[in-house]
Design a protein around this motif. Sequence first.
Motif, mmCIF file in Angstrom:
data_model
loop_
_atom_site.group_PDB
_atom_site.id
_atom_site.type_symbol
_atom_site.label_atom_id
_atom_site.label_comp_id
_atom_site.label_asym_id
_atom_site.label_seq_id
_atom_site.Cartn_x
_atom_site.Cartn_y
_atom_site.Cartn_z
ATOM 1 N N TYR A 25 0.812 -1.221 0.000
ATOM 2 C CA TYR A 25 0.000 0.000 0.000
ATOM 3 C C TYR A 25 0.844 1.269 0.000
ATOM 4 O O TYR A 25 0.475 2.287 -0.606
ATOM 5 N N PHE A 26 2.007 1.248 0.671
ATOM 6 C CA PHE A 26 2.822 2.460 0.719
ATOM 7 C C PHE A 26 3.470 2.738 -0.637
ATOM 8 O O PHE A 26 3.563 3.894 -1.058
ATOM 9 N N ALA A 27 3.895 1.679 -1.331
ATOM 10 C CA ALA A 27 4.442 1.847 -2.678
ATOM 11 C C ALA A 27 3.381 2.409 -3.622
ATOM 12 O O ALA A 27 3.666 3.268 -4.465
ATOM 13 N N VAL A 28 2.157 1.927 -3.468
ATOM 14 C CA VAL A 28 1.051 2.439 -4.287
ATOM 15 C C VAL A 28 0.820 3.915 -3.988
ATOM 16 O O VAL A 28 0.626 4.736 -4.898
ATOM 17 N N LEU A 29 0.862 4.276 -2.708
ATOM 18 C CA LEU A 29 0.665 5.671 -2.315
ATOM 19 C C LEU A 29 1.771 6.566 -2.867
ATOM 20 O O LEU A 29 1.505 7.674 -3.356
ATOM 21 N N LEU A 30 3.007 6.091 -2.815
ATOM 22 C CA LEU A 30 4.129 6.863 -3.340
ATOM 23 C C LEU A 30 4.010 7.069 -4.845
ATOM 24 O O LEU A 30 4.276 8.156 -5.369
ATOM 25 N N ALA A 31 3.625 6.000 -5.552
ATOM 26 C CA ALA A 31 3.459 6.114 -7.006
ATOM 27 C C ALA A 31 2.336 7.081 -7.351
ATOM 28 O O ALA A 31 2.443 7.875 -8.294
ATOM 29 N N ALA A 32 1.253 7.033 -6.560
ATOM 30 C CA ALA A 32 0.135 7.951 -6.793
ATOM 31 C C ALA A 32 0.568 9.396 -6.543
ATOM 32 O O ALA A 32 0.199 10.312 -7.288
ATOM 33 N N PHE A 33 1.369 9.597 -5.508
ATOM 34 C CA PHE A 33 1.849 10.944 -5.208
ATOM 35 C C PHE A 33 2.753 11.456 -6.333
ATOM 36 O O PHE A 33 2.604 12.601 -6.790
ATOM 37 N N SER A 34 3.691 10.629 -6.793
ATOM 38 C CA SER A 34 4.598 11.074 -7.859
ATOM 39 C C SER A 34 3.847 11.351 -9.151
ATOM 40 O O SER A 34 4.295 12.150 -9.982
ATOM 41 N N SER A 35 2.685 10.711 -9.334
ATOM 42 C CA SER A 35 1.907 10.922 -10.559
ATOM 43 C C SER A 35 1.291 12.311 -10.611
ATOM 44 O O SER A 35 0.738 12.706 -11.645
ATOM 45 N N LEU A 36 1.369 13.076 -9.510
ATOM 46 C CA LEU A 36 0.933 14.475 -9.561
ATOM 47 C C LEU A 36 1.746 15.258 -10.595
ATOM 48 O O LEU A 36 1.262 16.244 -11.165
ATOM 49 N N GLY A 37 2.982 14.799 -10.842
ATOM 50 C CA GLY A 37 3.770 15.402 -11.918
ATOM 51 C C GLY A 37 3.100 15.195 -13.260
ATOM 52 O O GLY A 37 3.099 16.083 -14.121
ATOM 53 N N GLY A 38 2.519 14.025 -13.448
ATOM 54 C CA GLY A 38 1.747 13.780 -14.657
ATOM 55 C C GLY A 38 0.484 14.617 -14.698
ATOM 56 O O GLY A 38 0.019 15.004 -15.775
ATOM 57 N N TRP A 39 -0.066 14.909 -13.517
ATOM 58 C CA TRP A 39 -1.301 15.690 -13.456
ATOM 59 C C TRP A 39 -1.076 17.098 -14.007
ATOM 60 O O TRP A 39 -1.854 17.583 -14.819
ATOM 61 N N PHE A 40 0.002 17.779 -13.567
ATOM 62 C CA PHE A 40 0.183 19.133 -14.107
ATOM 63 C C PHE A 40 0.707 19.105 -15.540
ATOM 64 O O PHE A 40 0.539 20.056 -16.304
ATOM 65 N N PHE A 41 1.323 17.981 -15.952
ATOM 66 C CA PHE A 41 1.672 17.786 -17.360
ATOM 67 C C PHE A 41 0.390 17.753 -18.204
ATOM 68 O O PHE A 41 0.227 18.510 -19.174
ATOM 69 N N GLY A 42 -0.553 16.893 -17.826
ATOM 70 C CA GLY A 42 -1.800 16.770 -18.570
ATOM 71 C C GLY A 42 -2.657 18.010 -18.475
ATOM 72 O O GLY A 42 -3.295 18.418 -19.460
ATOM 73 N N TYR A 43 -2.689 18.630 -17.300
ATOM 74 C CA TYR A 43 -3.512 19.820 -17.113
ATOM 75 C C TYR A 43 -3.054 20.934 -18.043
ATOM 76 O O TYR A 43 -3.873 21.596 -18.693
ATOM 77 N N ASP A 44 -1.746 21.139 -18.113
ATOM 78 C CA ASP A 44 -1.253 22.222 -18.962
ATOM 79 C C ASP A 44 -1.560 21.950 -20.429
ATOM 80 O O ASP A 44 -1.911 22.856 -21.180
#
Length: 456
Positions: A25-44
Amino acid sequence: MSLESVSKTDHHHLQHKNIHYGKPYFAVLLAAFSSLGGWFFGYDQGVTGGIVIMNSFKNDFCVGVYANTSGCDLSIAALPPDYRQFLVLFTLMYNLGCFIGALFISSFVAEKFGRRAIIFTSAVLFIIGTSMVILPPGGSKTIMIFILIGRIVEGTGVGCASFSCPLYASEIAPTKLRGMLSGFMTMGIVTGLFAANVVNFFFQNHKWGWRLSNGIILIAPAIIMVGIFFCPETPRWLFKKKGRASAEKSLKRIRKIYDVTAELNAIADAVREEGNELSIKELFTTKKMLERLGIGMGIHVFLQTSGISPIFAFGGIIFESVLGSGIISLLILSGANMLSTIPALFLFDRIGRRNLLIFCGLGMVVGHLVAATVFFTGCNVVKTVMNDIIVNEEVNCGTNAGVLMLIFTVIYIICFALSWGAICWIYAAEIYPLNSTVILLTLAMHQTRTFRFGHI
């Protein structure tokens, strides 16, 4: 070397079959957190296609600068030439920044200072660049140049994020979850893209609409800047740079178990077997590395030449001409993209990457061809020319033709999201050996940024 044969080679854990990965679960949480970089990539990417047709954007950069209000409400071909050039540069400078970030900054920072450092760097650059874009007033060509420089800085942050996020996720993920967790980057991109179009819809008529739409994006990098200090560094980078003890401490924290000896031994064996970091010359003269490099770079070339970038970068302008509702069309397309990406995260491990790329690729071809055929046969383009200059251009499609174009573009988007959109980010992060992951991933990301210039 085929796609499946490469992807099924677990080079990190060779001959270590009984590794216990603890609680994931912690690895999943870390991967989800790092994917915020993808979020502002897609948002822009998503926000840009909508804001350029907002009145607030035209009022800041066209009205009173290049033409009056009526001159700035014309179709794209009839807009003032200098304003059209600014619209092109607004996207081009962003992609130039992405190119710089992915090729020149990411690998240096990631190798010297760690995976967390490059994620933090991407957030800082993006915040600075976005602030340079949205805070200055409009109405001045000098300020517009400053804004274009801000787009370069903004794009540099996105280029760093597109490199660092899948790399971090792949290095902290258990083997059986590596594909799915690396795919969180894709989920972040499509979620951000959809969110951007929702925000554009609500702010399209606001007097500060384009600035508010762009400003909301700053939430994600701000969270990353703070949150990354609470995330552990990847065990693989620590093992190479700081030794076994540091890697063991990080691995225990990620796996939430005390005994990580087996996985740590696997990492040690991988480092030992693969030797020291390969030089550029060795990468391009070793047959095995060339095969992997060719596949990783090739998949990103095909990603960008598939036509996905123009759809979201210029889809607002296109469907505004065809249907008279560019922002709503983008909202539909980005929604289809997001909803189709969710099953993709589970399908590529069950059906296989190669099968999805082939069969969904055929679906993408059908979607493109039918949409283009409908436009060619069902639409008329009427140009008004004076002194060899196009002063107006009207696209008359009719409701049926416009809706059919949108439907088959949605079909294309669904097939893309189920295959190329998800797999390319995962694949480039998982096929390379540990001693050359960073440089090879950098070259793969370089292809993505290079071929985006061809669309501008």
